[in-house]
Design an enzyme around this catalytic site. Structure first.
Site, PDB file in Angstrom:
ATOM      1  N   LYS A   1       0.762  -1.236   0.194  1.00 52.01           N
ATOM      2  CA  LYS A   1      -0.047   0.029   0.025  1.00 52.01           C
ATOM      3  C   LYS A   1       0.772   1.268  -0.146  1.00 52.01           C
ATOM      4  O   LYS A   1       0.592   2.261  -0.680  1.00 52.01           O
ATOM      5  CB  LYS A   1      -0.765   0.150   1.223  1.00 52.01           C
TER       6      LYS A   1
ATOM      7  N   ARG B   1     -10.029   0.130   8.075  1.00 56.65           N
ATOM      8  CA  ARG B   1      -9.856  -1.353   8.230  1.00 56.65           C
ATOM      9  C   ARG B   1     -10.928  -2.032   8.641  1.00 56.65           C
ATOM     10  O   ARG B   1     -10.460  -3.241   8.952  1.00 56.65           O
ATOM     11  CB  ARG B   1      -8.391  -1.351   9.054  1.00 56.65           C
TER      12      ARG B   1
ATOM     13  N   ARG C   1      12.049  -6.550   5.519  1.00 58.68           N
ATOM     14  CA  ARG C   1      11.842  -5.319   5.765  1.00 58.68           C
ATOM     15  C   ARG C   1      12.459  -4.983   6.938  1.00 58.68           C
ATOM     16  O   ARG C   1      12.045  -5.246   8.185  1.00 58.68           O
ATOM     17  CB  ARG C   1      10.404  -4.781   5.663  1.00 58.68           C
TER      18      ARG C   1
ATOM     19  N   ARG D   1      10.707  -3.915  12.703  1.00 56.65           N
ATOM     20  CA  ARG D   1       9.519  -3.516  13.542  1.00 56.65           C
ATOM     21  C   ARG D   1       9.176  -4.528  14.177  1.00 56.65           C
ATOM     22  O   ARG D   1       8.968  -5.811  13.774  1.00 56.65           O
ATOM     23  CB  ARG D   1       8.435  -2.933  12.322  1.00 56.65           C
TER      24      ARG D   1
ATOM     25  N   ARG E   1      -1.231 -10.617  12.021  1.00 57.80           N
ATOM     26  CA  ARG E   1      -1.885  -9.310  11.021  1.00 57.80           C
ATOM     27  C   ARG E   1      -2.534  -9.800   9.928  1.00 57.80           C
ATOM     28  O   ARG E   1      -3.771  -9.171   9.481  1.00 57.80           O
ATOM     29  CB  ARG E   1      -0.897  -8.426  10.757  1.00 57.80           C
TER      30      ARG E   1
HETATM   31  P1  ADP Z   1       0.636  -2.446   7.533  1.00 60.63           P
HETATM   32  O1  ADP Z   1      -0.317  -2.325   6.333  1.00 60.63           O
HETATM   33  O2  ADP Z   1       2.117  -3.321   7.169  1.00 60.63           O
HETATM   34  O3  ADP Z   1      -0.157  -3.155   8.928  1.00 60.63           O
HETATM   35  P2  ADP Z   1       0.820   0.075   8.567  1.00 60.63           P
HETATM   36  O4  ADP Z   1       1.899   0.895   8.605  1.00 60.63           O
HETATM   37  O5  ADP Z   1      -0.498   0.676   7.610  1.00 60.63           O
HETATM   38  O6  ADP Z   1       0.999  -1.233   7.988  1.00 60.63           O
HETATM   39  O7  ADP Z   1      -0.039  -0.115  10.153  1.00 60.63           O
HETATM   40  C1  ADP Z   1       0.709  -0.563  11.014  1.00 60.63           C
HETATM   41  C2  ADP Z   1       0.021  -0.933  12.404  1.00 60.63           C
HETATM   42  O8  ADP Z   1      -0.838   0.184  12.733  1.00 60.63           O
HETATM   43  C3  ADP Z   1      -1.370  -1.805  11.873  1.00 60.63           C
HETATM   44  O9  ADP Z   1      -0.622  -3.131  12.080  1.00 60.63           O
HETATM   45  C4  ADP Z   1      -2.286  -1.694  13.162  1.00 60.63           C
HETATM   46  O10 ADP Z   1      -1.656  -2.008  14.253  1.00 60.63           O
HETATM   47  C5  ADP Z   1      -2.022   0.113  12.949  1.00 60.63           C
HETATM   48  N1  ADP Z   1      -2.917   0.360  12.066  1.00 60.63           N
HETATM   49  C6  ADP Z   1      -2.764   1.196  11.022  1.00 60.63           C
HETATM   50  N2  ADP Z   1      -4.056   1.554  10.395  1.00 60.63           N
HETATM   51  C7  ADP Z   1      -5.033   1.287  11.237  1.00 60.63           C
HETATM   52  C8  ADP Z   1      -6.464   1.285  11.223  1.00 60.63           C
HETATM   53  N3  ADP Z   1      -7.100   1.924  10.219  1.00 60.63           N
HETATM   54  N4  ADP Z   1      -7.030   0.786  12.249  1.00 60.63           N
HETATM   55  C9  ADP Z   1      -6.309   0.074  13.195  1.00 60.63           C
HETATM   56  N5  ADP Z   1      -4.919   0.080  13.402  1.00 60.63           N
HETATM   57  C10 ADP Z   1      -4.321   0.564  12.462  1.00 60.63           C
END
Ligand code: ADP
Length: 286
Positions: A77, A154, A188, A221, A232
């Site tokens: 993304k 999400r 990563r 991370r 996840r």
């Molecule tokens: P990824 O898509 O690899 O999970 P992101 O950088 O988008 O990575 O998000 C990292 C973390 O931040 C997620 O695993 C979650 O814990 C939190 N997060 C991000 N966006 C949301 C969301 N819209 N709702 C809930 N948690 C979120």
């Protein structure tokens, strides 16, 4: 180090009868009940000394759009968003992952709260996320800027909250196989102080394990560790997959399948260009 990806097996799925968004509601995104999002507790959590690191002002286009990008964790993304922003600079980028990590780095109240969930590979609670995102998002649209929401919504609750504030008119759904994601995430590594991201397959640091600019050590991370990644991916299936159907019913989603962002992106670019051109023509003839 993992091998470079091969056999991209790329396919684009067209939702509906043609690649155009037949059921889209309006070329101009509508902002709703802006005032309702200003709650006192929102000020507490989402505006402590951290603004979106990726939000940049950009010129308004003739009509404002709100574009979402959906996809599994580690599914590209961020990469696809970066390419969209460079080709379509009218979009303002709101990345919830970047915003949350910035809060964690700044040790804000929100950051300390969110970290517990992020480290465990869990979603941050909806109420926290909705408050964090909504002001930026609605403000951008209200100012006539188009919006690229990366990582939000999400969950259905987040999608419904977003719908109460604005019309989503385009959704990109990235569909990447789990094996590709697991390979990718294990490669990563980040520089924690700056948030710079490296990948040993396609964007390696000059010196293994070290940040290019500071020479400081890179780390993985916590949520990129294998046990968190599986959690996840499962969470994505459960919480985010229903959004695909939700936006299919609205006729605004386009699915792109593949294993490499460089191969997927030209299709995204073509589709997005078509949608924007179509809407600008409609807007000018109304
Ligand atoms: P990824 O898509 O690899 O999970 P992101 O950088 O988008 O990575 O998000 C990292 C973390 O931040 C997620 O695993 C979650 O814990 C939190 N997060 C991000 N966006 C949301 C969301 N819209 N709702 C809930 N948690 C979120």
């Amino acid at each position: 180090m993992m091998q470079a990806f091969v056999s991209p097996a790329f396919r684009r799925t067209v939702v509906g009868k043609s690649s155009s968004l037949l059921h889209r509601r309006s070329p101009t995104t509508v902002v709703r009940s802006f005032a309702s999002i200003y709650h006192a507790d929102m000020e507490d959590l989402s505006h402590e000394e951290t603004s979106s690191p990726s939000s940049t002002s950009s010129p308004s286009s003739s009509c404002a759009h709100s574009l979402l990008i959906l996809g599994k964790p580690g599914g590209g993304k961020g990469t696809i968003s970066g390419k969209i922003l460079s080709d379509f600079p009218q979009f303002r980028h709101v990345s919830t992952g970047d915003q949350l990590r910035q809060h964690v780095r700044n040790e804000t109240k929100l950051g300390l709260e969110a970290k517990k969930y992020m480290d465990e590979g869990c979603l941050v609670p909806d109420n926290v996320m909705i408050k964090m995102v909504m002001k930026d998002a609605v403000e951008a649209i209200k100012n006539g800027q188009s919006l690229l929401l990366d990582g939000f919504p999400r969950t259905m609750e987040q999608a419904v909250a977003l719908d109460e504030q604005l019309d989503v008119d385009m959704v990109i759904n990235l569909c990447i196989p789990n094996e590709t994601i697991i390979e990718r995430i294990s490669d990563r590594w980040i520089h924690p102080a700056s948030g710079r991201v490296y990948n040993y397959s396609y964007k390696p640091p000059k010196v293994t394990g070290m940040d290019d600019e500071t020479g400081e050590p890179l780390v993985q991370r916590d949520d990129d560790k294998p046990e968190s990644v599986l959690k996840r991916l499962n969470k994505y299936e459960e919480a985010t997959r229903p959004l695909v159907q939700y936006y299919e019913e609205k006729g605004v989603i386009q699915t792109f399948r593949g294993t490499q962002s460089d191969v997927i992106y030209p299709e995204v670019q073509e589709w997005l260009g078509e949608q924007l051109a179509e809407d600008d023509v409609e807007a000018n003839t109304i």
